[in-house]
Every structure is written in C-alpha cells, then in structure tokens.
Design a protein around this motif. Structure first.
Motif, PDB file in Angstrom:
ATOM      1  N   THR A 160       1.075  -1.243  -0.019  1.00 12.10           N
ATOM      2  CA  THR A 160       0.060   0.035  -0.148  1.00 12.10           C
ATOM      3  C   THR A 160       0.734   1.124  -0.218  1.00 12.10           C
ATOM      4  OG1 THR A 160      -0.019   0.011   2.529  1.00 12.10           O
ATOM      5  CG2 THR A 160      -2.050  -1.078   0.987  1.00 12.10           C
ATOM      6  N   THR A 161       0.255   2.262  -0.522  1.00 11.25           N
ATOM      7  CA  THR A 161       1.334   3.534  -0.609  1.00 11.25           C
ATOM      8  C   THR A 161       0.536   4.849  -0.166  1.00 11.25           C
ATOM      9  OG1 THR A 161       0.365   3.889  -2.849  1.00 11.25           O
ATOM     10  CG2 THR A 161       2.420   2.331  -2.698  1.00 11.25           C
ATOM     11  N   GLY A 197       1.777   8.484  -0.834  1.00 11.13           N
ATOM     12  CA  GLY A 197       2.953   9.254  -1.510  1.00 11.13           C
ATOM     13  C   GLY A 197       4.012   8.529  -1.824  1.00 11.13           C
ATOM     14  N   ASP A 198       5.409   9.088  -1.167  1.00 10.65           N
ATOM     15  CA  ASP A 198       6.668   8.130  -1.268  1.00 10.65           C
ATOM     16  C   ASP A 198       6.523   7.032  -0.284  1.00 10.65           C
ATOM     17  OD1 ASP A 198       7.563   9.883  -3.243  1.00 10.65           O
ATOM     18  OD2 ASP A 198       8.849  11.121  -1.798  1.00 10.65           O
ATOM     19  N   LYS A 199       5.669   6.859   0.631  1.00 11.81           N
ATOM     20  CA  LYS A 199       5.666   5.947   1.480  1.00 11.81           C
ATOM     21  C   LYS A 199       5.099   4.635   1.213  1.00 11.81           C
ATOM     22  CE  LYS A 199       6.027   9.236   5.423  1.00 11.81           C
ATOM     23  NZ  LYS A 199       5.476   9.598   6.858  1.00 11.81           N
ATOM     24  N   VAL A 200       5.680   3.315   1.318  1.00 11.95           N
ATOM     25  CA  VAL A 200       5.153   2.012   0.993  1.00 11.95           C
ATOM     26  C   VAL A 200       5.083   0.988   2.229  1.00 11.95           C
ATOM     27  CG1 VAL A 200       5.766   0.049  -0.719  1.00 11.95           C
ATOM     28  CG2 VAL A 200       6.227   2.396  -1.489  1.00 11.95           C
ATOM     29  N   ALA A 201       3.975   0.475   2.340  1.00 17.62           N
ATOM     30  CA  ALA A 201       3.710  -0.189   3.519  1.00 17.62           C
ATOM     31  C   ALA A 201       3.561  -1.578   3.143  1.00 17.62           C
ATOM     32  CB  ALA A 201       2.892   0.447   4.500  1.00 17.62           C
ATOM     33  N   PHE A 202       3.932  -2.740   3.717  1.00 16.51           N
ATOM     34  CA  PHE A 202       3.623  -4.295   3.431  1.00 16.51           C
ATOM     35  C   PHE A 202       3.178  -4.906   4.807  1.00 16.51           C
ATOM     36  CE2 PHE A 202       7.755  -2.725   1.402  1.00 16.51           C
ATOM     37  CZ  PHE A 202       7.508  -2.839  -0.002  1.00 16.51           C
ATOM     38  N   SER A 203       2.127  -5.234   4.670  1.00 18.01           N
ATOM     39  CA  SER A 203       1.274  -5.983   5.805  1.00 18.01           C
ATOM     40  C   SER A 203       2.082  -7.691   5.753  1.00 18.01           C
ATOM     41  CB  SER A 203       0.169  -6.196   5.624  1.00 18.01           C
ATOM     42  OG  SER A 203      -0.567  -6.890   4.365  1.00 18.01           O
ATOM     43  N   ARG A 204       2.006  -8.171   6.640  1.00 17.08           N
ATOM     44  CA  ARG A 204       2.546  -9.470   6.744  1.00 17.08           C
ATOM     45  C   ARG A 204       1.683 -10.423   5.769  1.00 17.08           C
ATOM     46  NH1 ARG A 204       4.788 -12.241  12.135  1.00 17.08           N
ATOM     47  NH2 ARG A 204       6.037 -10.691  12.796  1.00 17.08           N
ATOM     48  N   GLN A 205       0.410 -10.219   5.697  1.00 14.80           N
ATOM     49  CA  GLN A 205      -0.298 -11.094   4.683  1.00 14.80           C
ATOM     50  C   GLN A 205       0.028 -10.658   3.165  1.00 14.80           C
ATOM     51  OE1 GLN A 205      -1.592  -9.395   6.929  1.00 14.80           O
ATOM     52  NE2 GLN A 205      -2.744 -10.653   8.554  1.00 14.80           N
ATOM     53  N   GLN A 206       0.209  -9.582   2.812  1.00 19.91           N
ATOM     54  CA  GLN A 206       0.811  -9.000   1.451  1.00 19.91           C
ATOM     55  C   GLN A 206       2.044  -9.450   1.245  1.00 19.91           C
ATOM     56  OE1 GLN A 206       0.223  -4.794   1.995  1.00 19.91           O
ATOM     57  NE2 GLN A 206      -1.328  -4.589   0.552  1.00 19.91           N
ATOM     58  N   ALA A 207       2.949  -9.306   2.020  1.00 19.94           N
ATOM     59  CA  ALA A 207       4.409 -10.283   1.730  1.00 19.94           C
ATOM     60  C   ALA A 207       4.448 -11.646   1.747  1.00 19.94           C
ATOM     61  CB  ALA A 207       5.160  -9.732   2.963  1.00 19.94           C
ATOM     62  N   SER A 208       3.451 -12.151   2.590  1.00 18.07           N
ATOM     63  CA  SER A 208       3.850 -13.719   2.684  1.00 18.07           C
ATOM     64  C   SER A 208       3.036 -14.103   1.498  1.00 18.07           C
ATOM     65  CB  SER A 208       2.681 -14.134   3.845  1.00 18.07           C
ATOM     66  OG  SER A 208       2.874 -15.589   3.969  1.00 18.07           O
ATOM     67  N   ARG A 209       1.766 -13.709   1.078  1.00 21.00           N
ATOM     68  CA  ARG A 209       1.182 -13.980  -0.479  1.00 21.00           C
ATOM     69  C   ARG A 209       2.217 -13.753  -1.510  1.00 21.00           C
ATOM     70  NH1 ARG A 209      -2.985 -10.658  -1.806  1.00 21.00           N
ATOM     71  NH2 ARG A 209      -3.177 -12.038  -3.709  1.00 21.00           N
ATOM     72  N   PHE A 210       2.863 -12.735  -1.494  1.00 20.92           N
ATOM     73  CA  PHE A 210       3.879 -12.519  -2.608  1.00 20.92           C
ATOM     74  C   PHE A 210       4.861 -13.347  -2.851  1.00 20.92           C
ATOM     75  CE2 PHE A 210       7.598 -10.941  -4.665  1.00 20.92           C
ATOM     76  CZ  PHE A 210       7.334 -10.330  -5.832  1.00 20.92           C
ATOM     77  N   ALA A 211       5.443 -13.831  -1.415  1.00 24.90           N
ATOM     78  CA  ALA A 211       6.411 -15.073  -1.326  1.00 24.90           C
ATOM     79  C   ALA A 211       5.946 -16.358  -1.943  1.00 24.90           C
ATOM     80  CB  ALA A 211       6.806 -15.109   0.125  1.00 24.90           C
TER      81      ALA A 211
END
Length: 234
Positions: free
Chosen positions: A8-9, A11-25
C-alpha cells in the motif's frame, strides 16, 4: 502479476502487511522460506518484493545493484527517487534497508519491467531447494534444520540493451563460499531473448548457523518444505 496487490502507498511511503508479503512470497516468488510466514517469530518481507517495487517506482536502468541492509518487518519505507546514481530506501527514522546503485540509460516501459520482474522472481524462487541444497552437499555443510537462516544479501543485473520485451533468466552456475558457520552463495544467470544473450547478473545469499551436512536431516528439511508448499496450493 498485479504488483499493487502486495503493498500500500501514501505518497513516497510504501507499507507491506504480513499478509501481503507472505502472499507475494508464496504465490508469486514460489518462496516458502519460514521467514515469510505470517505468524513467524522472525518475519521479513521478501527481498524480491522490494526489488519488484523498486523497479516499478524508479524504472529499469541498464546496470543496477541492490544491497539489502536489514530485514523489513512491518516498517513503512520511503521510496523517494533521486536524479543520482544511488537510491537509499529507509524508514521514517532513517534506518536503511535497501541501497540501489544504477548506471546507464533508464527505461520506464511498464511491460518490459513487468516481464523482467516476473522472470527474475521465477528464477529467484528456485533458490531453495533446487540450487542451495546441491551446493551445501558439495561443501559438506547445511543450514540448521530447527532454525534455517537463509537471507537475501544482494543482486546485480547488467543489460546490453533496454530495447527488449520478453527477457528470460537462465542459470549459468552457482557457488558457495564457506567461512566457519557462515557462507555466501552466488547464483549466476544470463538474460536471454529470442535465443540471444541480452544481459547477465547474479544473486547473493547469506547462510548462517551452518553445521556438518547430514543427508537424512537435510532431506527432512526438503520434504517439510515441499509438503508445506503442496499444502498451501491445495
């Protein structure tokens, strides 16, 4: 791959939830490293996801080097571009997690960036067990089955030209340099399109807590990894 689903963004800031990061992996990178499990005691966002977001936001330069300085947990990172050859990705407190060096022409071709990202992530997802286990057996060392620590250290990529569309990565050999209980793996690749080489690169992984190789113990780790992978996909 719809990359925006995995962060999620603001502006210039980007955040990754555990769910998002784990799904990508698991779903994109085919990476079932326990460090990327949602409920892992020690959790980190996949380096491949940081790589993908960096290319998406900054574009693809002809030569690029990515150096990972720390494990991203639930930190919000600042992806602020600059006109220079170096970009540092840090959190709000200034702690650096990723440094990018870039040289040469720049492409913002979305399709090229997407295709290269998917090809690289697919190659990267074969790291364990396909590439690392034979290297460990050859060097008579193995990771700790109870606490496997395999971390993304860096990657580099060099393209002969940016006038390409469907680059494919192919392995060109791997090495493992062991120093006591630590080791550094180098996974080399070249980049092909229509049967010709258009670039090359390498991925570097740090292994920690090594011990003497035991075939039976290592096979249990591989079997557990494959079983978890199959269960996730069922």
């Amino acid at each position: 791959m719809i990359l925006a689903e995995y962060f999620t963004t603001e502006g210039d800031k980007v955040a990754f939830s555990r769910q998002q990061a784990s799904r990508f992996a698991k779903e994109i990178a085919n990476d079932f490293n326990p460090l990327h499990d949602i409920d892992a005691k020690i959790f980190c966002v996949p380096g491949d996801l940081l790589f993908a977001v960096a290319l998406d936001r900054f574009g693809l330069s002809q030569k690029m080097c990515f150096h990972f300085a720390g494990m991203v947990t639930d930190s919000q990172l600042i992806f602020s571009d600059s006109a220079g050859e170096k970009i540092d990705i840090s959190d709000d407190e200034g702690k650096k997690y990723l440094s990018i060096q870039r040289q040469g022409p720049l492409s913002q071709d979305h399709q090229l960036i997407s295709n290269l990202t998917q090809s690289y992530v697919s190659f990267s997802g074969r790291t364990f067990p396909h590439l690392l286990v034979p290297l460990m057996a050859e060097q008579n060392v193995m990771i700790n089955p109870g606490r496997p620590l395999v971390m993304y250290e860096s990657m580099e990529i060099s393209l002969n030209t940016l006038h390409i569309q469907q680059p494919l990565l192919e392995s060109t050999g791997s090495t493992l340099e062991v120093q006591g209980k630590k080791a550094m793996a180098e996974l080399k690749f070249h980049i092909m399109e229509n049967g010709r080489e258009v670039g090359h690169g390498a991925k570097h992984m740090a292994l920690r807590g090594l011990r003497a190789y035991q075939e039976e113990d290592m096979q249990k780790v591989v079997d557990q990894y494959n079983s978890y992978k199959q269960a996730y996909g069922s």
